[in-house]
Each structure stands twice: as C-alpha cells, then as structure tokens.
Design an enzyme around this catalytic site. Structure first.
Site, PDB file in Angstrom:
ATOM      1  N   GLU A 173       0.856  -1.189   0.000  1.00 20.88           N
ATOM      2  CA  GLU A 173       0.000   0.000   0.000  1.00 20.88           C
ATOM      3  C   GLU A 173       0.887   1.232   0.000  1.00 20.88           C
ATOM      4  OE1 GLU A 173      -3.177   0.923  -0.223  1.00 20.88           O
ATOM      5  OE2 GLU A 173      -2.505   2.985   0.159  1.00 20.88           O
ATOM      6  N   GLN A 174       0.595   2.166  -0.909  1.00 15.69           N
ATOM      7  CA  GLN A 174       1.489   3.318  -1.008  1.00 15.69           C
ATOM      8  C   GLN A 174       1.282   4.316   0.124  1.00 15.69           C
ATOM      9  OE1 GLN A 174       0.917   5.492  -4.639  1.00 15.69           O
ATOM     10  NE2 GLN A 174      -1.196   6.023  -4.193  1.00 15.69           N
TER      11      GLN A 174
ATOM     12  N   ARG B 287     -17.732   2.321   4.504  1.00 16.32           N
ATOM     13  CA  ARG B 287     -16.557   1.817   3.768  1.00 16.32           C
ATOM     14  C   ARG B 287     -15.409   1.484   4.710  1.00 16.32           C
ATOM     15  NH1 ARG B 287     -16.932   2.848  -1.682  1.00 16.32           N
ATOM     16  NH2 ARG B 287     -14.785   2.217  -2.024  1.00 16.32           N
TER      17      ARG B 287
ATOM     18  N   TYR C 114     -29.458   6.003   3.355  1.00 17.61           N
ATOM     19  CA  TYR C 114     -29.644   4.788   4.147  1.00 17.61           C
ATOM     20  C   TYR C 114     -28.922   4.910   5.482  1.00 17.61           C
ATOM     21  CZ  TYR C 114     -25.286   3.471   1.582  1.00 17.61           C
ATOM     22  OH  TYR C 114     -24.042   3.434   1.007  1.00 17.61           O
TER      23      TYR C 114
ATOM     24  N   ASP D  22     -11.320  -1.932  -9.299  1.00 11.30           N
ATOM     25  CA  ASP D  22     -11.482  -0.727 -10.111  1.00 11.30           C
ATOM     26  C   ASP D  22     -10.352  -0.525 -11.107  1.00 11.30           C
ATOM     27  OD1 ASP D  22     -13.913   0.003  -9.100  1.00 11.30           O
ATOM     28  OD2 ASP D  22     -13.173   1.657  -7.873  1.00 11.30           O
TER      29      ASP D  22
END
Lengths: 412, 412
Positions: A38-39, A112, A221, A298
């Site tokens: 992970e950067q 998230r 929601y 993605d």
C-alpha cells in the site's frame, strides 16, 4: 546489490483498498502466501457508506466475515425507488426473508471504513504481509513470475495483482484508455443521527431510498446499526457541460436539486460540503492478464455507482481468481486465463448496465414518464432486473437460468 | 328580397363530412328536421381507411348502422404494436370476444368513403335536406336562432352547427388560434390486395399493425372484407425541421424509414406517392357554443391521429348533442351548454393524449428502450390504457370507474 525479494510471497497485491484486501483474504484462504503493498502511510478508507448485494455477501459468508459485516452494518428492509420531483414511490425491492432465500445471502449497507477494517483484520489473522509506504512504479512480467518494482526494493512473486483503483497507473500496459468523466459530481455525508436536520418522520431508517430526478439523484440509508445516516447526492454539472474546468462545486449543488421535492432538498443540508467526488468510469477492456500480471477491482473495471456494485465486483474478482487457483502449486496460467475470461464478461456487463441505469435514473420528459410507468407497473416479486446481478456466482455457472436474467441494457 | 329560409330545418349543419352527417343522423333520430350544407359539388370523402373504436361503434349500433359498417369493413382480431427497427412485437390488444364484451361493441376498420356513404344513405332515409354547392360565409347568431349565411340564400334555424373540419372558417369567432403543424407528413395507400408487392407471408390480414420507429411509424390493416389493404406511413420531416417551406415530399419518405426493418420498408412501395398529408392539430379550447351556434368534430377539436379517434370523437359529439336535445321543442340553451361542458372536457383529453402517444410512438434512445420494456411488460388483458377512451360514453357518466381509467398523459 539485488534488492529483489523472491521468497516472501507467492502473490503480491499492489493496493490495499477493499479490492486488494479482498484478494489477500481469498488467496490466503486458497493456501497462498500473500503480500499487500500500500502506497499510503497506513491502511484505511475514506468515504461514506457502501452497499453489499448478495453476490458479494455470499462470498463474505464463505470467508467467514459476514456476521461481522452485518454486526457493523445495517440489514435494510427494502430498496425503495422514488421520483425526486413528486416524492412518490415508484417501486421497491423487498430485501427480507424471500430475498435472502432467493439469493442465499442478505443485502447489507456498511461504512466503507468498517468493511475495510474487517478485511484488514482478516488479513492480519491470516498472516498476510501488509506493507505501507510502498509505491510500486511498475510491474515487470516474466514467464513464470512477475516483479512489483519499487524505488527501494522490488517484490518478485508467482503472480502480481494490480489493485490500484480507478486511477490505476499499473493498468497502462494493458490499455492507454482514459477515465471517462460523466460530468456528474457526488456529495456525500455520513453523520450521527443526532446531527441530522431532516425531520424524523421523513427518515426511512429501515430502507435504502433512491430518489430519481432529472439530472440528479439522492441515495439515503442508515449505517452502524442505525447510529449514523448516510446520504449521497449526485448531479449533472452545468458548469462541466459548459466546458468549465472548475465544476461540481457546492454553488452548483442546491441549484441542481431546486426543482426536487422538499424531502429531497431537506437532505442537502447535512451533506459534507467541503469535498465532492467527480464521477468517472472506463469502458470495458478484454485483457486484464499479461503473463503473471493481472488487474483486479477498479483498476480492471471502474464503473459508475448506479448499481452499487463497485465493491461487490472487486470482491467477486477476488473470489473468482482464488477459486481458480486453489491449493498448492496451482496452474497459474490456467487460473489467470479462467479469471480473465469469466470476469471480463461479467464486469463489462455491469459497467454498461451501470451507465444505462444512470441514464434511466436521471432522465426527464417523455423518458421519465415512461420510466415511472414501467417502475410503477413492476410486480414487487419481479426480480428479473436484479437476478442477473444478485444471482451472479463468482464461478462461471450462473445461479439462475439465462432466460430469467433479462438484461435491460441489451434493449438499448 | 328576403332570401332567408326559416322553415326548412330546426338544425342547419355546415359541412357534409363524416362529422356533419353523423350529427344529421343523430339529430333526425332525436326528432329534429335537419339541413346539411356542403360546399362541394357532391357529397363524398377522400382518403383511405379509418378506425372505429368501441366508443364510436356503440353509437353506430344504437343508430342501427353497425351491421352495415361491419359488412363493408373488417373486424380485426388484434391491434398489434411492433418496433419498427427490429420488427418484434411489443404488445397487442386482443379485439376478440372479451374485448367486445368489455366495451359492448367491436373494433372495426373501414374505408372513409364507405363510412361516409353509410351515413349519407342514413341521412337520405331519414329525410335530411342534403344540399351541395353551398358555401357558408359566416354564421349570424341570434338569441333564439342562428343563420348560416350564403352568397345566394341564407338558412335560419334554431341551431347552426359548424362541422367544417380542421381548417374551419366558422371557428374563427370562437378562437383566433392557428392549426399547429406537427412537422410530420403522412402517406397513405388503400389498394386492392392484388396490387400489393409485399410478400404475402408478411401481411397480417386479421390485424391492425402499428410499427413504432424513431421519428416515424407505419400502420397497416385490411379493408373491405380483406379485398383491400390500407397503409399509412408517417414521418417527421427533416426539411420541415430545417424551416423549408416545401417539406414532406416523396424524396423524404424513403430516407425517413431507411433504418427500419425490411418488413417496414417493403410497405413503402405501395403507398400513394402523388399526394401526402401534413399532420396538424389544434390546442383544446373551452368554448364551442355561442348562443345557437356550436362547433362539432374537427372544427371543434382537431387532433393528431395517434389514437385513431378523429371520426370516433366526431360521432361522439353528435350522439352527445342529440342526447341533450331529444324530443320536440328541446331546451336548446341547456342542451348546448351540456354538450359544451361534457365534450370539451373529453376531447381536450383525447387531443392531449394523442400528442403524448405520438411522442411515445416516435421516440428513440433511452425513451425507446423504456417504452419497449413497458409495452413488453404489459399483460395482454391489461386494458387500463384504453379503458378511459373505449369505455367513454357520449353521456357524462363514464362506463368504467375513474380509478380504472388511468391516463398515461397525466404523468407527463
């Protein structure tokens, strides 16, 4: 000095977002040693809520993570579609017992960052090598391995996965395509219930509610067992249409919803106004695999959010690849070929359908009249517009017969 | 010299087309003496086929004319809607026994000139004074009478009806409105079956078939017991859109249908190419009655043809007025007031709905996709889009409850 590390992992995953960590969970479960690069200085997620449809929650259940996801999220009762101008309900999808039985898993909404934490903890438990401050500049492919190249130290592995998201740099060797700007801007807001200025009687605390408006929509929601409320307001920017470089700012937000029902306009007050997200996707591409390098999530298939499938399809990618590569010394060539063939087909359809749904949500005039008639006509037990998506198996065999899974976007 | 004739008739009708003659039939049945003044040298109709829905055939049955209408026309089995691009069926309305039972009358297609002849013969049998070469220049209203003024001789009567059609001169005192050009041109052709160049297997000899295309449509049905075949091809003229005075000519016809299915394009060969009809309507107006003068038929409410209601609504006008004015010495003021109140409301809705259906027939892109989905979803036994129209009674009381008669155009 050879700074390449060859023994650390069988699979190196570049990118520690939801997609990267989902791949790490799936591949460790399949018996492989995995390193995630992970950067950023730490693992984490920004943003607000996300939706997990049964095609993703079935996989999370198999990974043993669904209970925790449900515990930290909300199980909504219904997915309700309303017209943003008159506020009336057009149709709803009942997400209760029949829905769960049909798809073998529930519909869950979750923050998230909560989903990311659950995946991160699962990686830690599984012994995934999780590294931060690791910026991969390129991936070098070989016949039986690939190398994630970093300024200080490179990582060679049997397979390297590029999970570096919408703005993927590692996609470049696969396609010179550009991210396609939709000209829509999204404003989000996930706030404690106490901070909401919306009248309580207008809050649907058991539902996911989507209001369709001309050139705009609003999604609402609850999150975290009902402690928080999540909203996303999206609109077509007039400034973007005029070709202005600075577009989608908060000065455009209220105007874009000016003709909407008061219930919709009331929602705008509790959005985060200090930031917004321009909405991009890319066109489907057919090749995600080159030797021992593969795209995922993605980086492979960024999509507009109208089917709420971004995270779901990344999770499905992970389950699919791991399914092809189970056990010690898998045939990686065959696994990657199967992964590419199956997942490019499915995600291309999701990408195209998401664009189609966006048009359908945002239309006006005659199309709005016809859409509202079509939605109002829908039998509540008619699942044909979601069967093709929610019944998706990460393996090639579809759960529902093709004849049931009608694809509205094929009509176009 | 007083050239005014006061004793010939209680009602003078200006215009001897289908609407004028229908009024003459209805009013003589109601007990009145009627004179019809036709400016042409003889009574007659030009054109091709027309459609009579049950709201009109119920009235023709009451007038004792339906058997003859059926004998000279065709009772189609179905009204079929197809997509003009791919040729597939979108839905159909079954016009069989259930339909006839529901609406108390059949759906009939007939040549315009045949319907006109039937009405003309009925007028003759009823002793209507039918005059040709009679050009009425204006109508002079009085308190208890009105006078149709001609160059040679004027006709005073208790009531004068203006039934002079779309281009009505006699409407002028009621409204200074202009006919509204839709920019669409219609080509027609009603030819003996033997002259058709369409492959026989493509001919639906039992159905009324409508093909919806982007900016165009085609209607096909048999006439005269199947001896003839009637076609109407309608398209949006690009030349009109460009502001050209000369538009809709045959050089535009084929191009307008170029992207349609071969079955649709094959139909164009047997249209009459030496004439075409630009399509006009007018906006609804609220006042058709001034003292003893009243508008009727297309002079009152010219409409686009998409609901095939032009003749039907003219027949309904006639039945309504005669219903209010039955018996000797009726209260004409009350009768005309009731006629105006009831018929302006109904026909305004038909005029507006016809425009809406035209948009629906001719749409493209997303709207076409949604329309096709909506039409394909329709249950064959779902009559809600036609109940409001076909169940119309010429009297104020609707045959079906308002809740059933949903009006799609209200959504717009």
């Amino acid at each position: 000095v050879d700074r390449t590390c060859t023994s650390a992992a069988e699979v190196v995953i570049v990118g520690g977002g939801i997609g990267g960590l989902a791949n790490a969970v799936a591949l460790t479960r399949a018996g492989h040693r995995v390193t995630v690069l992970e950067q950023a200085a730490q693992f984490g997620e920004v943003g607000a809520g996300l939706q997990l449809a049964p095609n993703a929650t079935r996989i999370l259940a198999r990974w043993g993570l669904l209970d925790e996801v449900i515990a930290r999220g909300v199980l909504p009762s219904r997915l309700v579609f309303r017209d943003a101008i008159d506020g009336t309900e057009l149709t709803h999808l009942d997400l209760g017992a029949d829905f769960r039985a049909r798809y073998g898993a529930p519909y869950v909404v979750i923050h998230r960052s909560d989903l990311h934490q659950i995946l991160y903890a699962a990686c830690q438990r599984a012994g995934v090598d999780l590294r931060t401050n690791a910026t991969v500049t390129r991936i070098d492919g070989g016949e039986h391995s690939a190398t994630a190249v970093l300024p200080e130290r490179s990582h060679e592995a049997a397979v390297v996965l590029a999970a570096d998201g919408l703005w993927s740099q590692l996609r470049r060797p696969f396609s010179d395509d550009k991210a396609v700007c939709s000209g829509f801007a999204a404003y989000r807001g996930a706030v404690p219930i106490a901070e909401l200025t919306i009248p309580r009687e207008d809050l649907a605390m058991q539902d996911v509610v989507v209001y369709f408006g001309p050139g705009c929509h609003l999604v609402q929601y609850p999150l975290r067992g009902g402690e928080m409320f999540n909203q996303v307001a999206v609109f077509r920017s007039a400034a973007y249409s005029r070709g202005e470089a600075d577009w989608g700012g908060p000065e455009e937000l209220d105007g874009a919803f000016a003709q909407c029902h008061p219930k919709v306009r009331a929602a705008l007050a509790t959005l985060w106004r200090d930031r917004h997200w321009p909405m991009f996707d890319r066109l489907p591409i057919e090749h995600w695999v080159d030797g021992r390098v593969a795209l995922t999530g993605d980086a492979a298939h960024p999509m507009l959010q109208y089917l709420a499938q971004g995270a779901c399809q990344a999770i499905a990618d992970a389950a699919n690849l791991a399914g092809h590569a189970a056990g010690a010394e898998p045939n990686w060539e065959a696994a990657l070929a199967g992964y590419q063939a199956e997942r490019t087909a499915v995600t291309a359809r999701v990408q195209r359908s998401a664009r189609f749904w966006g048009e359908t949500w945002h239309c006006d005039g005659l199309a709005r009249t016809l859409r509202n008639a079509l939605f109002r006509d829908r039998e509540i037990t008619d699942y044909r517009y979601v069967d093709w998506l929610y019944a998706q198996s990460p393996s090639p065999a579809p759960v529902v017969p093709r004849s049931v899974a009608r694809d509205p976007e094929k009509e176009a």
